[in-house]
Design an enzyme around this catalytic site. Structure first.
Site, short mmCIF file in Angstrom:
data_model
loop_
_atom_site.label_atom_id
_atom_site.label_comp_id
_atom_site.label_asym_id
_atom_site.label_seq_id
_atom_site.Cartn_x
_atom_site.Cartn_y
_atom_site.Cartn_z
N LYS A 245 1.49 -0.39 -12.82
CA LYS A 245 1.17 1.05 -12.81
C LYS A 245 2.16 1.89 -13.02
O LYS A 245 3.33 1.45 -12.26
CB LYS A 245 0.69 1.43 -11.27
CG LYS A 245 -0.74 0.92 -11.02
CD LYS A 245 -1.00 1.63 -9.63
CE LYS A 245 -2.64 0.96 -9.07
NZ LYS A 245 -3.01 1.70 -7.67
N GLU B 240 6.23 -3.63 3.27
CA GLU B 240 5.28 -4.27 2.25
C GLU B 240 5.27 -5.85 2.25
O GLU B 240 4.40 -6.30 2.10
CB GLU B 240 5.61 -3.60 0.80
CG GLU B 240 5.84 -2.20 0.71
CD GLU B 240 4.37 -1.54 0.48
OE1 GLU B 240 3.23 -2.39 0.64
OE2 GLU B 240 4.25 -0.30 0.38
N LYS C 12 0.98 -10.59 -5.68
CA LYS C 12 0.76 -9.32 -6.02
C LYS C 12 0.27 -9.45 -7.42
O LYS C 12 -0.89 -8.83 -7.99
CB LYS C 12 1.81 -8.08 -6.03
CG LYS C 12 1.31 -6.73 -6.83
CD LYS C 12 1.93 -5.54 -6.41
CE LYS C 12 1.36 -4.32 -6.92
NZ LYS C 12 1.90 -3.17 -7.01
N GLU D 100 -8.03 -1.84 -10.57
CA GLU D 100 -8.43 -1.51 -9.21
C GLU D 100 -9.98 -1.07 -9.31
O GLU D 100 -10.53 -0.02 -8.67
CB GLU D 100 -7.60 -0.26 -8.78
CG GLU D 100 -7.58 -0.37 -7.43
CD GLU D 100 -6.44 0.68 -6.74
OE1 GLU D 100 -5.42 1.23 -7.41
OE2 GLU D 100 -6.19 0.85 -5.79
N ARG E 213 -8.15 -5.53 -5.86
CA ARG E 213 -6.88 -4.89 -5.70
C ARG E 213 -6.57 -3.92 -4.35
O ARG E 213 -5.55 -3.85 -4.00
CB ARG E 213 -6.40 -3.90 -7.10
CG ARG E 213 -5.08 -3.72 -7.41
CD ARG E 213 -4.79 -3.19 -8.62
NE ARG E 213 -3.27 -2.71 -8.77
CZ ARG E 213 -2.52 -2.57 -9.75
NH1 ARG E 213 -3.10 -3.04 -11.04
NH2 ARG E 213 -1.19 -2.34 -9.76
N ASN F 222 -3.85 -2.04 -0.11
CA ASN F 222 -3.83 -0.93 0.47
C ASN F 222 -3.92 -1.20 1.87
O ASN F 222 -4.00 -0.21 2.74
CB ASN F 222 -4.86 -0.09 -0.10
CG ASN F 222 -4.50 0.53 -1.16
OD1 ASN F 222 -3.28 0.70 -1.78
ND2 ASN F 222 -5.55 0.91 -2.17
N HIS G 12 -2.50 1.25 4.35
CA HIS G 12 -2.24 2.63 3.58
C HIS G 12 -2.99 3.72 3.95
O HIS G 12 -2.80 4.99 3.52
CB HIS G 12 -2.12 2.27 2.39
CG HIS G 12 -1.03 1.58 1.46
ND1 HIS G 12 -0.65 0.25 2.14
CD2 HIS G 12 0.11 1.93 0.88
CE1 HIS G 12 0.59 -0.18 1.51
NE2 HIS G 12 0.97 0.82 0.65
N HIS H 228 7.63 5.62 3.16
CA HIS H 228 6.59 5.07 2.98
C HIS H 228 6.47 3.90 3.79
O HIS H 228 5.58 3.65 4.48
CB HIS H 228 6.45 4.93 1.45
CG HIS H 228 5.13 4.06 1.12
ND1 HIS H 228 3.99 4.80 1.27
CD2 HIS H 228 5.06 2.80 0.85
CE1 HIS H 228 2.99 3.65 0.80
NE2 HIS H 228 3.81 2.56 0.47
N1 LIG Z 1 3.83 1.49 -9.30
C1 LIG Z 1 3.70 1.01 -8.26
O1 LIG Z 1 2.67 0.06 -8.44
C2 LIG Z 1 4.10 1.58 -7.05
C3 LIG Z 1 3.82 0.98 -5.79
C4 LIG Z 1 4.45 1.41 -4.66
C5 LIG Z 1 5.67 2.28 -4.75
N2 LIG Z 1 5.43 3.05 -5.99
C6 LIG Z 1 6.41 4.21 -6.15
O2 LIG Z 1 7.97 3.65 -5.86
C7 LIG Z 1 8.43 4.78 -5.27
C8 LIG Z 1 9.26 4.41 -4.05
O3 LIG Z 1 10.26 3.50 -4.34
P1 LIG Z 1 11.54 3.21 -3.79
O4 LIG Z 1 11.22 2.85 -2.13
O5 LIG Z 1 12.24 2.01 -4.52
O6 LIG Z 1 12.33 4.26 -3.69
P2 LIG Z 1 13.58 5.02 -4.72
O7 LIG Z 1 13.43 4.55 -5.96
O8 LIG Z 1 13.59 6.42 -4.34
O9 LIG Z 1 14.86 4.05 -4.14
C9 LIG Z 1 15.10 4.64 -2.69
C10 LIG Z 1 16.75 5.07 -2.86
O10 LIG Z 1 17.51 3.87 -2.76
C11 LIG Z 1 18.50 4.18 -3.99
N3 LIG Z 1 18.74 2.90 -4.41
C12 LIG Z 1 18.02 2.14 -5.22
N4 LIG Z 1 18.48 0.86 -5.45
C13 LIG Z 1 19.70 1.18 -4.91
C14 LIG Z 1 20.69 0.18 -4.45
N5 LIG Z 1 20.41 -1.20 -5.13
N6 LIG Z 1 21.80 0.20 -3.83
C15 LIG Z 1 21.78 1.60 -3.25
N7 LIG Z 1 20.86 2.55 -3.40
C16 LIG Z 1 19.95 2.05 -4.34
C17 LIG Z 1 17.83 5.24 -4.80
O11 LIG Z 1 18.58 6.19 -5.55
C18 LIG Z 1 17.16 5.95 -3.74
O12 LIG Z 1 17.77 6.95 -3.14
C19 LIG Z 1 7.66 6.12 -4.88
O13 LIG Z 1 7.56 6.89 -6.13
C20 LIG Z 1 6.28 5.28 -4.94
O14 LIG Z 1 5.34 6.24 -5.47
C21 LIG Z 1 5.06 2.55 -6.94
ZN LIG Z 2 2.95 0.80 -0.35
#
Ligand SMILES: NC(=O)c1ccc[n+]([C@@H]2O[C@H](COP(=O)([O-])OP(=O)(O)OC[C@H]3O[C@@H](n4cnc5c(N)ncnc54)[C@H](O)[C@@H]3O)[C@@H](O)[C@H]2O)c1
Ligand SMILES: [Zn+2]
Length: 361
Positions: A145, A187, A229, A239, A243, A247, A250, A267
């Site tokens: 996704k 997660e 996953k 989905e 799938r 959730n 969620h 989240h």
């Molecule tokens: N595509 C999918 O199936 C799917 C599933 C779940 C979530 N998501 C999406 O993922 C996003 C959330 O992802 P996330 O939680 O990784 O957030 P993010 O990408 O914003 O990362 C969280 C924070 O950590 C920082 N960061 C990243 N790697 C780092 C590292 N190794 N060291 C220090 N800082 C680091 C980032 O800059 C950010 O400030 C949301 O937009 C959500 O919608 C997508």
């Molecule tokens: Zn989630």
């Protein structure tokens, strides 16, 4: 440490997820093996870029690739069509063509954004994921996704688009802020509840090591989450049914995020509360034993995650409004994924609003 490989089976679009410390350095060699074109773009954000862009860039250059580095702002706001357009402009200026490829270096935000850019630029060019948050390694980088947000809501524009390869470099987790790391664990715990009782038991046993980010303890856990996953996604890529089990926690979690505004809870924190509340609902609807709910709650607590929500009256109202607006709500009932026992959940469970209210108190 041996490299663990999880293969995602999607016919001609199958690909590998590799898990081990210090994998970023191997990227150039991997891209040679995949026979990707010379030109490529690394899309990263300021935080991930600061720590890892150099390593990734050098690894590509060493193998004869010519990478362009695109750094976007950190945080959810980067997941916008404006940023997508800025990326396209840079790809075009760097003359990326059909055989060129994109590398997503960062958390879920960068993965979703870069994946969508890759899916749409020239109607799709190859892409490789280098997830650097725990959430991205076990969740967002698996399943294909991709997408960005609109003002009207999250993830409203996107595409299903699979990467050619995912490298989960365990070493990248060292620099992740503690709160982000723990949010990712929500997660991880979810996979145990929905699919794998032995994984849940392993988490109960190894949690102290996992909280210390011990790579030996983490490696099999991350691999197992990716495997689960991948298995679920292979059976239901777009989905239609199964799938939905991903959730668990969620439905409540999203309503919490909506009613408190994005920013108060990460989240992972919202879905930690969500999973505990949904376990309580599961007791009523599917007979989940009380002892199992206690194990679930206790594991989230030990992971330093919230398990309960304190509402003001106004927030409570907003919460139930959000719940009723949920696309899964119908006739005063909301659809949930609920647990029969740890390791076994069922989707499409209708729950009356009063049952939800009782589980929240
Ligand atoms: N595509 C999918 O199936 C799917 C599933 C779940 C979530 N998501 C999406 O993922 C996003 C959330 O992802 P996330 O939680 O990784 O957030 P993010 O990408 O914003 O990362 C969280 C924070 O950590 C920082 N960061 C990243 N790697 C780092 C590292 N190794 N060291 C220090 N800082 C680091 C980032 O800059 C950010 O400030 C949301 O937009 C959500 O919608 C997508
Ligand atoms: Zn989630």
């Amino acid at each position: 440490m041996a490299v663990r490989t999880v293969s995602v089976q999607l016919g001609s679009r199958s690909y590998a997820i590799k898990i081990a410390p210090s994998l970023l350095q191997t990227l150039g060699g991997e891209c040679t093996r995949l026979k990707l074109g010379d030109r490529c773009a690394i899309i990263t954000d300021r935080n991930a870029g600061k720590f890892f862009a150099r390593t990734v860039f050098d690894s590509l250059v060493r193998k004869g690739f010519s990478p362009l580095l695109i750094t976007v702002a950190a945080g959810e706001t980067a997941k916008s069509l404006r940023t997508v357009e800025k990326c396209y402009d840079q790809l075009a200026a760097h003359r990326l063509e059909r055989k060129s490829f994109i590398i997503a270096l960062g958390g879920g935000v960068v993965g979703d954004l870069a994946g969508f850019v890759a899916a749409s630029y020239l109607r799709g060019i190859p892409f490789v994921q280098l997830p650097t948050t725990l959430l991205a390694q076990v969740d967002s980088s698996v399943g294909g996704k991709t997408g960005v947000n609109l003002h009207a809501g999250k993830n409203l524009v996107g595409a299903f688009y699979q990467p050619r390869l995912v490298l989960c470099d365990l070493r990248t987790l060292e620099t992740l802020p503690e709160r982000e790391y723990r949010a990712g664990l929500a997660e991880v715990i979810k996979y145990g509840i929905i699919y794998d009782a032995p994984l849940f038991a392993r988490l109960e046993r190894d949690l102290p090591k996992i909280l210390r980010r011990d790579e030996t303890a983490l490696s099999p856990v991350i691999a197992r989450c990716c495997e689960i996953k991948a298995e679920v996604v292979s059976q239901d890529e777009t989905e239609r049914g199964l799938r939905a089990i991903l959730n668990f926690g969620h439905t409540i979690g999203h309503a919490i995020e909506n009613s408190f505004g994005y920013g108060k809870y990460l989240h992972g924190e919202a879905i930690a509360i969500g999973q505990v509340v949904e376990a309580k609902i599961s007791e009523k609807i599917l007979g989940l034993p009380e002892g199992e709910t206690r194990r679930i709650e206790s594991l989230f607590r030990q992971a330093g995650l919230p398990v309960q929500i304190k509402f003001s009256g106004a927030q409570r109202k907003k919460f139930f409004d959000a719940m009723r607006l949920d696309k899964k709500a119908k006739d005063g009932e909301v659809q949930f994924v609920l647990a029969r026992k740890i390791g076994k959940v069922e989707f499409g469970q209708r729950v009356p609003v009063e049952t939800i209210e009782r589980a929240l108190d």
